[in-house]
Motif scaffolding. Structure first.
Motif, PDB file in Angstrom:
ATOM      1  N   GLN A  18     -24.583  27.395  19.502  1.00  0.00           N
ATOM      2  CA  GLN A  18     -23.349  28.156  19.314  1.00  0.00           C
ATOM      3  C   GLN A  18     -22.127  27.240  19.284  1.00  0.00           C
ATOM      4  O   GLN A  18     -21.215  27.441  18.485  1.00  0.00           O
ATOM      5  CB  GLN A  18     -23.212  29.187  20.438  1.00  0.00           C
ATOM      6  N   LYS A  21     -21.898  25.615  15.922  1.00  0.00           N
ATOM      7  CA  LYS A  21     -21.392  26.535  14.896  1.00  0.00           C
ATOM      8  C   LYS A  21     -19.892  26.774  15.049  1.00  0.00           C
ATOM      9  O   LYS A  21     -19.154  26.866  14.066  1.00  0.00           O
ATOM     10  CB  LYS A  21     -22.158  27.860  14.964  1.00  0.00           C
ATOM     11  N   ARG A  22     -19.446  26.890  16.305  1.00  0.00           N
ATOM     12  CA  ARG A  22     -18.010  27.060  16.542  1.00  0.00           C
ATOM     13  C   ARG A  22     -17.237  25.826  16.087  1.00  0.00           C
ATOM     14  O   ARG A  22     -16.159  25.934  15.485  1.00  0.00           O
ATOM     15  CB  ARG A  22     -17.755  27.350  18.031  1.00  0.00           C
ATOM     16  N   ILE A  25     -16.547  25.837  12.421  1.00  0.00           N
ATOM     17  CA  ILE A  25     -15.382  26.656  12.047  1.00  0.00           C
ATOM     18  C   ILE A  25     -14.098  25.922  12.418  1.00  0.00           C
ATOM     19  O   ILE A  25     -13.153  25.841  11.620  1.00  0.00           O
ATOM     20  CB  ILE A  25     -15.441  28.034  12.726  1.00  0.00           C
ATOM     21  N   LEU A 429     -11.089  33.048  15.646  1.00  0.00           N
ATOM     22  CA  LEU A 429     -12.328  32.264  15.593  1.00  0.00           C
ATOM     23  C   LEU A 429     -13.559  33.088  15.947  1.00  0.00           C
ATOM     24  O   LEU A 429     -14.571  33.043  15.247  1.00  0.00           O
ATOM     25  CB  LEU A 429     -12.231  31.075  16.544  1.00  0.00           C
ATOM     26  N   ASP A 430     -13.498  33.838  17.047  1.00  0.00           N
ATOM     27  CA  ASP A 430     -14.690  34.524  17.541  1.00  0.00           C
ATOM     28  C   ASP A 430     -15.173  35.592  16.568  1.00  0.00           C
ATOM     29  O   ASP A 430     -16.381  35.765  16.371  1.00  0.00           O
ATOM     30  CB  ASP A 430     -14.405  35.136  18.913  1.00  0.00           C
ATOM     31  N   TYR A 433     -16.715  33.886  13.588  1.00  0.00           N
ATOM     32  CA  TYR A 433     -18.072  33.454  13.964  1.00  0.00           C
ATOM     33  C   TYR A 433     -19.063  34.604  13.784  1.00  0.00           C
ATOM     34  O   TYR A 433     -20.130  34.427  13.174  1.00  0.00           O
ATOM     35  CB  TYR A 433     -18.070  32.979  15.415  1.00  0.00           C
ATOM     36  N   GLU A 437     -22.173  34.735  11.171  1.00  0.00           N
ATOM     37  CA  GLU A 437     -23.524  34.917  11.717  1.00  0.00           C
ATOM     38  C   GLU A 437     -24.207  36.115  11.070  1.00  0.00           C
ATOM     39  O   GLU A 437     -25.380  36.042  10.659  1.00  0.00           O
ATOM     40  CB  GLU A 437     -23.425  35.105  13.235  1.00  0.00           C
ATOM     41  N   PHE A 442     -23.781  30.276   7.965  1.00  0.00           N
ATOM     42  CA  PHE A 442     -23.723  28.949   8.585  1.00  0.00           C
ATOM     43  C   PHE A 442     -24.710  28.011   7.891  1.00  0.00           C
ATOM     44  O   PHE A 442     -25.894  28.346   7.750  1.00  0.00           O
ATOM     45  CB  PHE A 442     -24.069  29.018  10.074  1.00  0.00           C
TER      46      PHE A 442
END
Length: 539
Positions: A18, A21-22, A25, A429-430, A433, A437, A442
């Motif tokens: 995670q 992946k963050r 971004i 951002l969240d 994400y 997903e 991704f």
């Protein structure tokens, strides 16, 4: 007894995948920010309360996390304060002993319980009793330190909450309880930063900021109490080309993330002010816009009902009728608004600004996003003065806004710096994400971690391996040595569980021949190779 580990609701732990992946971004957004000429700054996690309070409206203020002052400060409060924390503490302790006297009226119970709690201070007792009896609205969202047995005693819970509200009613007392708060967003702290550092800044100043913010909100899908915002702002310029560039910036980021079909919604505070003026509700701008903003959620009739309840006249509501059916292209909607706003100079100015922005974007074009006018968009009216932005995810994903922003001509004025115009946007951002997903966007390479693991057969072999690992890392290869000389099966299983594509085995033969046995964990093939070949095969 060991404590059960837990984290507060609305917060999260992130595993290595995670985080990777963050970071993907973050890096994409950061790269776009810098390519558009924005410079990075950072501000503290918490600010003085008066920096934040009153900047987000009543609803926003309720969502600000306050930080309690430390120390034994409450015992020094004057006796003429509304209520001392020491007195309230006595009251809590008294109720927490859970009296069994449940007979009599509610007022009798108040008399009985409060008087004992404040037996040495009749004035405080009378003040709290009057407040509890006269209170008309109890905020049941206030959390209290109640044990399990005490939670079910509703009468005492009401008393506690009333007493709590009585305490919170004293602004003097609140200031002594909390003088700091976690930041609610990045925009207001940025305005404070600009004013505080104005002599060091070259205007126009383009800044970006990627940091966490906190809101005491109810957690749900896509809504957290702790989350990151990625903001970009320009201060010191009134040029509408900044709005044009921000739309291009949104398009650039979402195109780079392969997130196609994003809608950038735009409105203008001047248009909303103009509409309120035309319907005779300039003094009810916030009430009017809050109701209008719910059009797609509750429908036309419910919106009209809410407007009536806020004191907007029937004549004014009838003049709004064209808004309820506004549709079509950006240009056609603007043309329809011209008829409604022909008597409002403020409204006409808003139309001119939006027309300029739309014409520029039409000429320049967007890669994957689309620009859409939305007359119901009314976010941030406590500080936005011009353009208002909100970004929606592609239609196939049910998600709230994934970005937003706007023009604020007077935000720095609240800190004593007048006539400094600003405009900015934020990326959520969240939520971005979650959208990536859900849509499977991704790249597989995002979670790329260690590319090769060296098996540990002992100290001699480990030292030989680390010399090679040093060379691999210098060539940009992520490599590591298994730390313990464990059984080979255990080390191989470790590589498989972490999806490491290659392992290297080094024994006496390899050390003597200065070679390495490279095993491909996917195909199962293995070969003896030189260090140079090892680097080339893995890279």
């Amino acid at each position: 007894m060991a404590q059960k580990p837990s984290i507060p609701k609305g917060t999260r732990d992130f595993n290595p995948e995670q985080v990777a992946k963050r970071n993907y971004i973050f890096n994409t957004i950061r790269g776009a920010f810098e390519s558009f000429g924005f410079q990075p700054i950072e501000t503290p996690s918490f600010e003085n309360s008066d920096t934040l309070m009153g900047k987000y409206g009543d609803e926003g203020d309720r969502l600000i996390f306050k930080i309690l002052n430390s120390g034994d400060f409450y015992r020094s409060l004057r006796m003429d304060d509304a209520v001392t924390l020491h007195g309230l503490e006595k009251f809590y302790n008294y109720l927490d002993k859970s009296l069994n006297n449940d007979s009599g009226t509610f007022e009798d119970s108040i008399d009985y319980e409060l008087k004992v709690g404040y037996e040495n201070n009749e004035d405080y007792y009378r003040k709290i009793k009057d407040y509890i009896i006269n209170i008309k609205e109890i905020d049941f969202s206030i959390s209290l330190p109640l044990n399990d047995d005490f939670k079910n005693k509703s009468r005492k819970i009401i008393l506690l909450r009333c007493a709590r509200l009585f305490i919170l009613d004293s602004k003097t007392h609140i200031s002594k309880i909390s003088e700091k708060a976690l930041r609610y967003d990045l925009t207001v702290p940025f305005a404070r930063y600009v004013v505080q550092h104005q002599n060091e800044i070259e205007f126009p100043f383009k800044r970006y900021q990627i940091q966490p913010v906190w809101r005491a909100d109810r957690p749900q899908k896509g809504r957290f109490r702790e989350f990151f915002q990625c903001d970009a702002d320009v201060v010191g310029s009134k040029s509408l080309w900044q709005e044009v560039e921000f739309i291009q910036l949104y398009d650039s980021v979402f195109s780079a993330l392969k997130l196609e079909g994003v809608t950038i919604k735009i409105n203008n505070r001047k248009i909303l002010s103009g509409i309120a003026e035309v319907i005779g509700a300039s003094d009810k701008l916030i009430d009017f816009t809050v109701a209008l903003d719910k059009l797609d959620k509750i429908g036309e009739e419910k919106v009209k009902e809410e407007m009536r309840s806020k004191g907007i006249s029937e004549d004014g509501i009838s003049r709004l009728q064209p808004l309820f059916t506004l549709s079509g292209s950006f240009e056609s909607q603007i043309e329809s608004l011209k008829d409604i706003l022909n008597s409002s100079e403020e409204g006409k100015k808003g139309i001119e600004e939006l027309s300029f922005i739309n014409a520029a974007i039409t000429e320049l074009g967007l890669s994957t996003a689309k620009l859409q006018f939305d007359v119901t968009l009314a976010r941030g009216l406590n500080y936005y003065t011009g353009a208002i932005f909100e970004v929606s995810a592609p239609e196939q994903v049910k998600m709230g806004s994934i970005g937003g922003g706007g023009r604020y001509d007077d935000l720095t004025g609240i800190f004593g710096m007048k006539d400094v115009s600003g405009v900015g946007i934020s990326f959520g951002l969240d939520r971005i994400y979650l959208v990536l997903e859900e849509l499977g966007l991704f790249p597989e390479t995002v979670t790329k971690n260690v590319e090769v693991l060296f098996i540990n057969f002992g100290d001699k072999e480990a030292l030989f391996s680390l010399k090679a690992i040093k060379q691999l890392r210098a060539q940009g290869v992520n490599a590591e040595l298994y730390p313990d000389a464990a059984k080979m099966k255990k080390q191989m299983n470790h590589a498989n569980k972490r999806n490491i594509p290659f392992v290297v085995l080094v024994g006496d033969q390899e050390i003597e021949s200065n070679t390495y046995t490279l095993k491909n964990m996917i195909s199962g093939e293995q070969d003896k190779v030189s260090l140079e070949a090892l680097v080339n095969l893995i890279k």
